[in-house]
Scaffold this active site. Structure first.
Site, PDB file in Angstrom:
ATOM      1  N   ASP A  33       0.955  -1.339  -0.045  1.00  0.00           N
ATOM      2  CA  ASP A  33       0.101   0.097   0.022  1.00  0.00           C
ATOM      3  C   ASP A  33       0.951   1.408  -0.192  1.00  0.00           C
ATOM      4  O   ASP A  33       0.680   2.280  -0.620  1.00  0.00           O
ATOM      5  CB  ASP A  33      -0.746   0.000   1.252  1.00  0.00           C
ATOM      6  CG  ASP A  33      -1.852  -1.021   1.132  1.00  0.00           C
ATOM      7  OD1 ASP A  33      -2.146  -1.652   0.047  1.00  0.00           O
ATOM      8  OD2 ASP A  33      -2.811  -0.988   2.010  1.00  0.00           O
ATOM      9  N   LYS A 121     -28.782 -11.399 -10.532  1.00  0.00           N
ATOM     10  CA  LYS A 121     -29.418 -10.258 -10.722  1.00  0.00           C
ATOM     11  C   LYS A 121     -28.957  -9.552  -9.305  1.00  0.00           C
ATOM     12  O   LYS A 121     -29.346  -9.610  -8.316  1.00  0.00           O
ATOM     13  CB  LYS A 121     -31.039 -10.496 -10.565  1.00  0.00           C
ATOM     14  CG  LYS A 121     -31.636  -8.924 -10.519  1.00  0.00           C
ATOM     15  CD  LYS A 121     -32.885  -9.198 -10.933  1.00  0.00           C
ATOM     16  CE  LYS A 121     -33.898  -7.779 -11.229  1.00  0.00           C
ATOM     17  NZ  LYS A 121     -33.541  -6.797 -10.372  1.00  0.00           N
ATOM     18  N   GLU A 178     -24.307  -2.724 -12.768  1.00  0.00           N
ATOM     19  CA  GLU A 178     -24.742  -2.321 -11.620  1.00  0.00           C
ATOM     20  C   GLU A 178     -23.652  -1.926 -10.437  1.00  0.00           C
ATOM     21  O   GLU A 178     -22.780  -2.644 -10.358  1.00  0.00           O
ATOM     22  CB  GLU A 178     -25.472  -3.769 -11.134  1.00  0.00           C
ATOM     23  CG  GLU A 178     -26.451  -3.282  -9.865  1.00  0.00           C
ATOM     24  CD  GLU A 178     -27.920  -3.246 -10.293  1.00  0.00           C
ATOM     25  OE1 GLU A 178     -27.937  -2.977 -11.735  1.00  0.00           O
ATOM     26  OE2 GLU A 178     -28.939  -3.292  -9.659  1.00  0.00           O
ATOM     27  N   LYS A 319     -36.623 -14.619  -9.547  1.00  0.00           N
ATOM     28  CA  LYS A 319     -36.483 -14.128  -8.143  1.00  0.00           C
ATOM     29  C   LYS A 319     -36.020 -15.146  -7.256  1.00  0.00           C
ATOM     30  O   LYS A 319     -36.371 -16.210  -7.568  1.00  0.00           O
ATOM     31  CB  LYS A 319     -37.578 -13.331  -7.834  1.00  0.00           C
ATOM     32  CG  LYS A 319     -37.925 -12.014  -8.427  1.00  0.00           C
ATOM     33  CD  LYS A 319     -37.072 -10.949  -7.732  1.00  0.00           C
ATOM     34  CE  LYS A 319     -37.812  -9.643  -7.746  1.00  0.00           C
ATOM     35  NZ  LYS A 319     -36.955  -8.543  -7.193  1.00  0.00           N
ATOM     36  N   CYS A 421     -25.458 -13.645  35.107  1.00  0.00           N
ATOM     37  CA  CYS A 421     -24.861 -13.871  36.347  1.00  0.00           C
ATOM     38  C   CYS A 421     -25.154 -12.984  37.238  1.00  0.00           C
ATOM     39  O   CYS A 421     -24.880 -13.216  38.464  1.00  0.00           O
ATOM     40  CB  CYS A 421     -23.298 -14.026  35.968  1.00  0.00           C
ATOM     41  SG  CYS A 421     -22.762 -12.249  35.794  1.00  0.00           S
TER      42      CYS A 421
HETATM   43  S1  IVH Z   1     -30.066  -6.426 -17.846  1.00  0.00           S
HETATM   44  C1  IVH Z   1     -32.151  -4.892 -21.091  1.00  0.00           C
HETATM   45  N1  IVH Z   1     -28.717  -7.802 -15.924  1.00  0.00           N
HETATM   46  O1  IVH Z   1     -32.292  -4.990 -12.573  1.00  0.00           O
HETATM   47  C2  IVH Z   1     -32.062  -5.716 -19.926  1.00  0.00           C
HETATM   48  N2  IVH Z   1     -30.043  -6.319 -15.168  1.00  0.00           N
HETATM   49  O2  IVH Z   1     -34.856  -3.983 -14.479  1.00  0.00           O
HETATM   50  C3  IVH Z   1     -31.600  -4.535 -19.049  1.00  0.00           C
HETATM   51  N3  IVH Z   1     -29.844  -5.747 -12.800  1.00  0.00           N
HETATM   52  O3  IVH Z   1     -32.280  -2.006 -12.228  1.00  0.00           O
HETATM   53  C4  IVH Z   1     -30.936  -5.043 -17.570  1.00  0.00           C
HETATM   54  N4  IVH Z   1     -28.627  -7.491 -12.501  1.00  0.00           N
HETATM   55  O4  IVH Z   1     -29.802  -2.559 -12.913  1.00  0.00           O
HETATM   56  C5  IVH Z   1     -29.647  -6.784 -16.471  1.00  0.00           C
HETATM   57  N5  IVH Z   1     -27.571  -9.051 -14.838  1.00  0.00           N
HETATM   58  C6  IVH Z   1     -28.267  -8.008 -14.914  1.00  0.00           C
HETATM   59  C7  IVH Z   1     -28.839  -7.352 -13.869  1.00  0.00           C
HETATM   60  C8  IVH Z   1     -29.551  -6.306 -14.120  1.00  0.00           C
HETATM   61  C9  IVH Z   1     -29.191  -6.556 -11.808  1.00  0.00           C
HETATM   62  C10 IVH Z   1     -30.971  -4.670 -12.448  1.00  0.00           C
HETATM   63  C11 IVH Z   1     -30.632  -3.432 -13.493  1.00  0.00           C
HETATM   64  C12 IVH Z   1     -32.271  -2.776 -13.303  1.00  0.00           C
HETATM   65  C13 IVH Z   1     -33.152  -4.113 -13.167  1.00  0.00           C
HETATM   66  C14 IVH Z   1     -33.530  -4.453 -14.310  1.00  0.00           C
END
Ligand code: IVH
Length: 683
Positions: A33, A121, A178, A319, A421
């Site tokens: 560092d 996701k 993201e 999900k 205790c």
């Molecule tokens: S693709 C055309 N891939 O989920 C599709 N989105 O509504 C555009 N998100 O807020 C999104 N992981 O930021 C895609 N592997 C991923 C993702 C992802 C998270 C989020 C994205 C957005 C929401 C999609």
């Protein structure tokens, strides 16, 4: 112009960015560092002397620029779409998507399975990064999909995001992905905030979104964020691969962080397997995800399918169970940790969250409980993510019933006593946590206290490690360190992984530890904030345990490096009768050190202490005992209450002894009692 300065600046930038990538993206630093800091400072200095060489891709911009009044709007060259969510968290969700895709593409049952790219996701904030000629020129939030906000300054503070792409000088390349906060960074940030009594972040997603929309980039820079790329925006002059997974691999090649959990699979079965595999490892991932994403892998097929109402037909989010849920607080308990820390814990109406049923959630400490104003009867939001202990993140005030009680008060709630205790509790100045002061005696702290006591720098009992202490305590063979000196060979050799030989060795080590030094003994007591050095200072200053035990806070503070907090910890420790009883026991078991001038055996401070006598003493009548105690300044009461400091139990002691145990009052047997009296007399 000085070409050598320009060259040096360019070389430094390249070098620093290379190491940044090693450190922040690959997580494997190549230089110390301090060396990195040196390069960084040299660059800062050169740039300050030569403002004409400023560029938008300099790593010095990562520390944050000037404070903004607001964020300028940015119109996206290509709209930022959102993604359709499959809420059916069973396998059915994957099948439904595959069926829809096949129908859209006009495929029959006999056609081969569709290839999909499977991704995580991420649970953060979508961002568009615009690179021109390979240099990051603008970063924008999604906004309404058409227009977002310019957050370039804040994005530059994220070390994982390259300021210049490696091997890419395309006129335009927009990378989408993201911004997120890792669980570790989130925990660390909150831990620091809690220690300072400052507000904490509700979850990593809010942490990420809040930092990106922070107008002071220096503040944003202090919140550690990360990034994963998952797609593209506008592209000009960049050779597009034919598949989505190919795009991500190509981006990885430019220095973009791309998650390793990226897989190309075939058909619905492939999707189901990916969903299951990720669900199983969700808790062990270093960041939050709320599901997985399936995308038709072929870019040509994607184009053919198009989108409806801002959602592509070729992608879906599948999900997982939510990591936050609402439930009701039935009660607030207080747990005692291994080091005596008292933690308020909400007892919940059981709720399914993050994949398991949760009925306890931590409230961390008193201040945080009060800041969130969590009360019994409240409806709260509970979060369980990863292997982290579930926590209460906030109260839904709209749902607060009319009859909830007062704001939480830990001291009042416990009546000032440790729930395990019965020792007094204290909260040091500047400390966020309340603690039990019965370190040597408290069952919750037993294992920790014993390990410390036997440690190499304390009484140095060789062979008394983790596993052994675990067994000794769990089988109730040892309760306090004094019990170690009454262990027998036959009992020890029955323990797991203990033959006669090891048992013998241990007994010898225990016997050897009887002869020690005052400094080691003080250190071994495990008084909070009394480390080895302080223990030595105390031993030197006071010369004897008697003197140390009798010292008030003012006298303690005459010792070098002993301030008010340490002094308070020491007096609190010796004011606790349970601790004094263990010390008396240890001394009675023959623990000894070379006595310094004036040193006597450990003496309990009797003045002001309340005793209760029960049972028959062999060596004196009850009246004689009473008279002796009163002469030494103690009070003698007829019945045991919470105010009793010691119960002296002779033969056939009855209900008073039971009561003492029930109230966790220190109990002395006749031998200990007479020894204490003798010590007092000779002191
Ligand atoms: S693709 C055309 N891939 O989920 C599709 N989105 O509504 C555009 N998100 O807020 C999104 N992981 O930021 C895609 N592997 C991923 C993702 C992802 C998270 C989020 C994205 C957005 C929401 C999609």
């Amino acid at each position: 112009m000085n070409p050598s300065v320009a060259q040096r600046i360019a070389a430094l930038r390249a070098e620093i960015e290379k190491h940044s990538y090693q450190y922040y993206v690959l997580d494997s630093p190549r230089i110390p560092d301090a060396e990195y800091d040196r390069l960084f400072r040299e660059l800062q200095q050169l740039e300050a002397q030569h403002p004409e060489f400023a560029t938008p891709d300099s790593p010095t911009l990562r520390v944050g620029g000037k404070i903004l009044d607001g964020f300028a709007p940015v119109r996206h060259a290509v709209p930022m779409l959102s993604i359709r969510t499959e809420t059916d968290i069973s396998d059915q969700g994957a099948h439904a998507f595959d069926t829809r895709v096949r129908k859209e593409l006009g495929l029959s049952e006999n056609d081969p399975p569709v290839e999909y790219a499977c991704e995580l996701k991420f649970d953060g904030l979508a961002i568009n990064l615009r690179y021109e000629q390979g240099v990051l020129v603008q970063a924008a939030t999604r906004g309404d999909g058409e227009t977002g906000e310019d957050v370039t300054q804040n994005i530059r503070t994220i070390h994982q995001i390259p300021l210049r792409l490696a091997g890419c000088d395309a006129p335009v390349l927009e990378v989408r992905g993201e911004i997120y906060m890792s669980r570790r960074d989130f925990e660390r940030y909150n831990e620091r905030q809690r220690e300072q009594g400052l507000p904490t972040l509700v979850n990593p997603r809010n942490g990420a979104a809040g930092s990106i929309r922070q107008l002071d980039p220096a503040l944003a820079a202090r919140r550690p964020l990360s990034f994963f790329a998952y797609g593209l925006g506008e592209v000009r002059g960049w050779a597009l691969p034919s598949t989505h997974s190919g795009v991500l691999e190509a981006l990885r090649g430019t220095g973009m962080p791309v998650s390793d959990e990226l897989e190309a699979v075939h058909g619905a079965q492939g999707l189901v397997e990916f969903h299951r595999r990720i669900a199983a490892k969700r808790d062990s991932l270093p960041f939050d995800i709320d599901g997985v994403v399936y995308k038709v892998n072929s870019l040509a097929l994607q184009a053919q399918m198009g989108f409806v109402s801002r959602e592509p037909r070729w992608a879906v989010a599948h999900k997982f169970p939510a990591e936050e849920q609402m439930t009701v607080v039935r009660d607030i308990d207080i747990q005692v940790g291994r080091t005596g820390k008292l933690t308020p814990v909400a007892k919940l109406e059981p709720v399914f969250v993050g994949g398991t049923t949760v009925s306890n959630a931590t409230l961390h400490n008193e201040d945080e409980t009060r800041r969130k104003d969590v009360r019994i009867g409240d409806t709260v939001i509970v979060r369980r993510a990863g292997d982290v202990i579930p926590e209460v993140v906030g109260v839904v005030l709209d749902l607060r019933p009319a009859n909830t009680g007062e704001p939480f008060n830990l001291y009042q709630r416990l009546g000032g006593k440790c729930p395990v205790c019965g020792s007094a509790i204290m909260r040091e100045e500047g400390e966020a946590n309340w603690r039990c002061t019965g370190g040597l005696f408290c069952p919750a702290q037993r294992k920790e206290a014993l390990l410390h006591f036997a440690g190499r720098r304390a009484l140095d009992i060789e062979g008394l490690g983790d596993k052994l202490v675990e067994q000794l305590v769990d089988q109730q063979l040892v309760q306090t360190p004094a019990d170690l000196y009454h262990l027998e060979l036959s009992v020890l050799s029955d323990l797991e992984r203990m033959g006669d030989k090891s048992a013998n060795n241990l007994l010898e080590a225990i016997a050897r530890s009887r002869q020690t030094t005052l400094a080691r003994f003080i250190y071994a007591l495990g008084i909070r904030n009394v480390g080895e050095a302080t223990a030595k200072d105390l031993a030197r200053h006071f010369g004897s345990l008697v003197n140390l035990m009798a010292a008030d806070e003012a006298r303690l503070q005459q010792v070098p490096d002993v301030g008010p907090v340490v002094a308070q910890c020491i007096t609190a420790f010796f004011a606790e009768p349970h601790n004094c009883a263990v010390i008396a026991n240890l001394r009675a078991s023959g623990i000894n050190w070379t006595e310094q001038a004036g040193e006597r055996l450990a003496v309990l401070p009797l003045s002001g202490k309340t005793f209760v006598l029960t049972g028959t003493l062999a060596s004196m009548s009850r009246d004689e005992a009473k008279a002796l105690l009163e002469e030494l300044g103690a009070k003698v009461a007829g019945s045991v209450s919470k105010k009793t400091d010691y119960v002296v139990a002779g033969a056939e002691a009855g209900s008073k002894l039971d009561k003492a145990r029930e109230l966790n009052v220190a109990v002395l047997d006749e031998q200990q009692f007479t020894q204490i009296l003798k010590q007092q007399e000779s002191a």
